[in-house]
Design a protein around this motif. Structure first.
Motif, PDB file in Angstrom:
ATOM      1  N   GLU A 164       0.909  -1.159   0.007  1.00  0.00           N
ATOM      2  CA  GLU A 164      -0.011  -0.009  -0.062  1.00  0.00           C
ATOM      3  C   GLU A 164       0.818   1.182   0.033  1.00  0.00           C
ATOM      4  OE1 GLU A 164      -3.875   1.461   2.534  1.00  0.00           O
ATOM      5  OE2 GLU A 164      -2.091   1.148   3.527  1.00  0.00           O
ATOM      6  N   GLU A 165       2.064   1.208   0.656  1.00  0.00           N
ATOM      7  CA  GLU A 165       2.821   2.641   1.009  1.00  0.00           C
ATOM      8  C   GLU A 165       3.346   2.675  -0.534  1.00  0.00           C
ATOM      9  OE1 GLU A 165       3.720   2.236   5.721  1.00  0.00           O
ATOM     10  OE2 GLU A 165       5.330   1.666   4.214  1.00  0.00           O
ATOM     11  N   VAL A 166       3.969   1.652  -1.049  1.00  0.00           N
ATOM     12  CA  VAL A 166       4.669   1.724  -2.392  1.00  0.00           C
ATOM     13  C   VAL A 166       3.904   2.249  -3.485  1.00  0.00           C
ATOM     14  CG1 VAL A 166       5.599   0.326  -4.295  1.00  0.00           C
ATOM     15  CG2 VAL A 166       6.402  -0.105  -1.986  1.00  0.00           C
ATOM     16  N   GLY A 167       2.419   1.894  -3.226  1.00  0.00           N
ATOM     17  CA  GLY A 167       1.546   2.483  -4.240  1.00  0.00           C
ATOM     18  C   GLY A 167       1.221   3.918  -3.978  1.00  0.00           C
ATOM     19  N   PHE A 168       1.187   4.212  -2.811  1.00  0.00           N
ATOM     20  CA  PHE A 168       0.855   5.799  -2.543  1.00  0.00           C
ATOM     21  C   PHE A 168       2.233   6.813  -2.768  1.00  0.00           C
ATOM     22  CE2 PHE A 168      -2.673   4.437   0.613  1.00  0.00           C
ATOM     23  CZ  PHE A 168      -3.655   4.859  -0.269  1.00  0.00           C
ATOM     24  N   LEU A 169       3.390   6.034  -2.532  1.00  0.00           N
ATOM     25  CA  LEU A 169       4.687   6.788  -2.596  1.00  0.00           C
ATOM     26  C   LEU A 169       4.851   7.021  -4.144  1.00  0.00           C
ATOM     27  CD1 LEU A 169       6.652   5.362   0.023  1.00  0.00           C
ATOM     28  CD2 LEU A 169       5.851   7.754  -0.013  1.00  0.00           C
ATOM     29  N   ALA A 170       4.566   5.959  -4.899  1.00  0.00           N
ATOM     30  CA  ALA A 170       4.847   6.068  -6.481  1.00  0.00           C
ATOM     31  C   ALA A 170       3.875   7.004  -6.972  1.00  0.00           C
ATOM     32  CB  ALA A 170       4.583   4.709  -7.096  1.00  0.00           C
ATOM     33  N   GLU A 171       2.563   7.213  -6.302  1.00  0.00           N
ATOM     34  CA  GLU A 171       1.634   8.101  -7.059  1.00  0.00           C
ATOM     35  C   GLU A 171       2.254   9.670  -6.646  1.00  0.00           C
ATOM     36  OE1 GLU A 171      -3.253   8.528  -6.988  1.00  0.00           O
ATOM     37  OE2 GLU A 171      -2.390   6.751  -6.169  1.00  0.00           O
ATOM     38  N   LEU A 172       2.370   9.729  -5.221  1.00  0.00           N
ATOM     39  CA  LEU A 172       2.954  11.022  -4.657  1.00  0.00           C
ATOM     40  C   LEU A 172       4.155  11.517  -5.629  1.00  0.00           C
ATOM     41  CD1 LEU A 172       3.052  13.100  -2.725  1.00  0.00           C
ATOM     42  CD2 LEU A 172       4.379  11.829  -1.066  1.00  0.00           C
ATOM     43  N   SER A 173       5.221  10.587  -6.082  1.00  0.00           N
ATOM     44  CA  SER A 173       5.978  10.798  -6.781  1.00  0.00           C
ATOM     45  C   SER A 173       5.504  11.579  -8.202  1.00  0.00           C
ATOM     46  CB  SER A 173       7.084   9.613  -7.080  1.00  0.00           C
ATOM     47  OG  SER A 173       7.991  10.001  -8.028  1.00  0.00           O
ATOM     48  N   GLU A 174       4.630  10.639  -8.795  1.00  0.00           N
ATOM     49  CA  GLU A 174       4.115  11.113 -10.084  1.00  0.00           C
ATOM     50  C   GLU A 174       3.560  12.501  -9.758  1.00  0.00           C
ATOM     51  OE1 GLU A 174       0.867   9.504 -13.555  1.00  0.00           O
ATOM     52  OE2 GLU A 174       1.363   8.175 -11.609  1.00  0.00           O
ATOM     53  N   LEU A 175       2.645  12.647  -8.888  1.00  0.00           N
ATOM     54  CA  LEU A 175       1.903  14.023  -8.621  1.00  0.00           C
ATOM     55  C   LEU A 175       3.111  15.050  -8.433  1.00  0.00           C
ATOM     56  CD1 LEU A 175      -0.587  15.736  -7.826  1.00  0.00           C
ATOM     57  CD2 LEU A 175      -0.143  15.162  -5.327  1.00  0.00           C
ATOM     58  N   SER A 176       4.052  15.002  -8.012  1.00  0.00           N
ATOM     59  CA  SER A 176       5.142  15.956  -7.616  1.00  0.00           C
ATOM     60  C   SER A 176       5.767  16.233  -8.833  1.00  0.00           C
ATOM     61  CB  SER A 176       6.184  15.624  -6.690  1.00  0.00           C
ATOM     62  OG  SER A 176       5.896  15.017  -5.446  1.00  0.00           O
ATOM     63  N   ARG A 177       5.871  15.120  -9.826  1.00  0.00           N
ATOM     64  CA  ARG A 177       6.618  15.411 -11.364  1.00  0.00           C
ATOM     65  C   ARG A 177       5.561  16.248 -11.996  1.00  0.00           C
ATOM     66  NH1 ARG A 177       6.925  10.368 -13.442  1.00  0.00           N
ATOM     67  NH2 ARG A 177       4.865  10.616 -14.310  1.00  0.00           N
ATOM     68  N   ASP A 178       4.312  15.863 -11.999  1.00  0.00           N
ATOM     69  CA  ASP A 178       3.302  16.547 -12.652  1.00  0.00           C
ATOM     70  C   ASP A 178       2.982  17.970 -12.496  1.00  0.00           C
ATOM     71  OD1 ASP A 178       2.806  14.155 -14.011  1.00  0.00           O
ATOM     72  OD2 ASP A 178       1.068  13.541 -13.264  1.00  0.00           O
ATOM     73  N   ASN A 179       3.382  18.308 -11.144  1.00  0.00           N
ATOM     74  CA  ASN A 179       3.182  19.608 -10.607  1.00  0.00           C
ATOM     75  C   ASN A 179       4.605  20.256 -10.675  1.00  0.00           C
ATOM     76  OD1 ASN A 179       0.533  20.546  -9.017  1.00  0.00           O
ATOM     77  ND2 ASN A 179       0.810  18.391  -9.109  1.00  0.00           N
ATOM     78  N   GLY A 180       5.551  19.814 -11.491  1.00  0.00           N
ATOM     79  CA  GLY A 180       6.828  20.660 -11.817  1.00  0.00           C
ATOM     80  C   GLY A 180       7.503  20.520 -10.555  1.00  0.00           C
ATOM     81  N   ASP A 181       7.571  19.705  -9.807  1.00  0.00           N
ATOM     82  CA  ASP A 181       8.356  19.720  -8.561  1.00  0.00           C
ATOM     83  C   ASP A 181       9.462  18.708  -8.666  1.00  0.00           C
ATOM     84  OD1 ASP A 181       9.276  19.763  -5.774  1.00  0.00           O
ATOM     85  OD2 ASP A 181       7.427  20.186  -4.987  1.00  0.00           O
ATOM     86  N   PRO A 182      10.422  18.497  -9.192  1.00  0.00           N
ATOM     87  CA  PRO A 182      11.281  17.513  -9.381  1.00  0.00           C
ATOM     88  C   PRO A 182      12.072  17.138  -7.998  1.00  0.00           C
ATOM     89  CG  PRO A 182      12.365  19.162 -10.449  1.00  0.00           C
ATOM     90  CD  PRO A 182      10.820  19.495 -10.114  1.00  0.00           C
ATOM     91  N   GLN A 183      12.298  18.267  -7.053  1.00  0.00           N
ATOM     92  CA  GLN A 183      12.892  17.870  -5.753  1.00  0.00           C
ATOM     93  C   GLN A 183      11.951  17.011  -5.045  1.00  0.00           C
ATOM     94  OE1 GLN A 183      13.810  21.537  -3.590  1.00  0.00           O
ATOM     95  NE2 GLN A 183      14.952  20.355  -2.074  1.00  0.00           N
ATOM     96  N   THR A 184      11.153  17.348  -4.786  1.00  0.00           N
ATOM     97  CA  THR A 184       9.834  16.366  -4.156  1.00  0.00           C
ATOM     98  C   THR A 184       9.960  15.067  -4.541  1.00  0.00           C
ATOM     99  OG1 THR A 184       8.543  18.254  -3.157  1.00  0.00           O
ATOM    100  CG2 THR A 184       7.607  16.007  -3.064  1.00  0.00           C
ATOM    101  N   CYS A 185       9.652  14.903  -6.101  1.00  0.00           N
ATOM    102  CA  CYS A 185       9.892  13.683  -6.647  1.00  0.00           C
ATOM    103  C   CYS A 185      10.922  12.701  -6.202  1.00  0.00           C
ATOM    104  CB  CYS A 185       9.641  13.912  -7.989  1.00  0.00           C
ATOM    105  SG  CYS A 185       9.580  12.220  -9.046  1.00  0.00           S
ATOM    106  N   SER A 186      12.233  13.456  -6.326  1.00  0.00           N
ATOM    107  CA  SER A 186      13.491  12.887  -5.934  1.00  0.00           C
ATOM    108  C   SER A 186      13.562  12.457  -4.506  1.00  0.00           C
ATOM    109  CB  SER A 186      14.717  13.849  -6.056  1.00  0.00           C
ATOM    110  OG  SER A 186      15.812  13.226  -5.846  1.00  0.00           O
ATOM    111  N   VAL A 187      13.411  13.353  -3.624  1.00  0.00           N
ATOM    112  CA  VAL A 187      13.061  13.065  -2.073  1.00  0.00           C
ATOM    113  C   VAL A 187      12.219  11.891  -1.755  1.00  0.00           C
ATOM    114  CG1 VAL A 187      12.201  13.740   0.114  1.00  0.00           C
ATOM    115  CG2 VAL A 187      13.532  15.530  -1.427  1.00  0.00           C
TER     116      VAL A 187
END
Length: 203
Positions: free
Chosen positions: A130-153
Motif C-alpha cells: 500500500e505504501e509503495v503504491g501511494f509513494l509512487a503516486e505521490l512521486s508522479e503527482l510531484s513531477r506533474d506539478n513541476g516539483d522534481p525535488q519532491t519527486c526525488s526525495v
C-alpha cells in the motif's frame, strides 16, 4: 464573491481533508510547494506514522509471555523505528519547503490479537504494498506539478527502501512457509525455528 474551490488531483492518495496550506512562506529561499503536493505530503505522512504504530503493535504481540519470540519482536521494532525516522525526515523536508503537517489522532492498529508469524508478515506485506503504491503516486503527482525535488526525495527517502524491504519480506515469507509456520498461534514450532534461524532477525 468567494473564490472557486481548487480542483483536486484525481488519485487514491490519502489526502488531508482539513489541511491548511502554509507554503507561501518558505525557508532558505526554497520554492513553495504546490497546494496539491503539500496536502498529499501531509496525508502520506499521517499514513506512514500509522504504519509505524501498527509495526510497534506487532512487535508487542511477539513479546507476550505466551508467545515470546524476541528476534521476531526486534525485527518488527527495527522496521517500525526506520519507518518513524523516515517519516520524521519527510516532515523536516515539508517544513523546509514551507509546508505544514496537520497532527492527527492515530487510531488503534487493530492487530493486537496477532500471535502467529504468517499473519504478521502478511500484514507487513500488505502495508508495504500500500505504501509503495501511494509513494509512487505521490512521486508522479510531484513531477506533474513541476516539483522534481519532491519527486526525488520521495523516491530516495521512502520508495527505494520499501522496495528493498519487500524483497527481504518475500524471502522471510518463503522461509516461514518452508519451516512450517502457520496462521495458528498455538502451533509455534515453525515460529521457533524462524526466530532462531532467519538471518534477517539476527543482530
Amino acid at each position: 464573491m468567494a473564490e472557486p474551490a481548487e480542483k483536486r488531483f484525481k488519485s487514491s492518495l490519502p489526502w488531508c481533508a482539513s489541511h491548511r496550506s502554509a507554503s507561501s512562506s518558505t525557508g532558505r529561499g526554497a520554492l513553495p510547494l504546490q497546494p496539491a503536493v503539500e496536502e498529499a505530503l501531509c496525508g502520506v505522512s499521517g499514513l506512514l506514522f500509522h504504519g509505524a504504530y501498527r509495526l510497534q503493535a506487532l512487535a508487542c504481540a511477539f513479546e507476550r509471555d505466551n508467545v515470546a519470540f524476541p528476534r521476531l519482536a526486534l525485527f518488527f521494532r527495527h522496521v517500525a523505528q526506520r519507518q518513524q525516522e523516515e517519516t520524521q525526515q519527510l516532515l523536516w523536508y515539508l517544513a523546509q519547503r514551507g509546508g505544514t503537517y496537520c497532527s492527527k489522532d492515530i487510531q488503534r492498529p487493530g492487530c493486537e490479537a496477532v500471535g502467529a508469524v504468517l499473519p504478521a508478515l502478511d500484514l507487513l506485506l500488505l502495508q508495504l504494498r500500500e505504501e509503495v503504491g501511494f509513494l509512487a503516486e505521490l512521486s508522479e503527482l510531484s513531477r506533474d506539478n513541476g516539483d522534481p525535488q519532491t519527486c526525488s526525495v520521495v523516491k530516495t527517502l521512502l520508495l527505494s527502501p520499501r522496495v528493498e524491504r519487500l524483497k527481504q519480506l518475500g524471502d522471510m515469507l518463503t522461509s516461514a512457509r518452508r519451516l512450517g509456520c502457520t496462521s495458528d498461534p498455538t502451533g509455534q514450532f515453525g515460529e521457533y525455528l524462524l526466530n532462531e534461524l532467519q538471518e534477517e532477525l539476527k543482530g
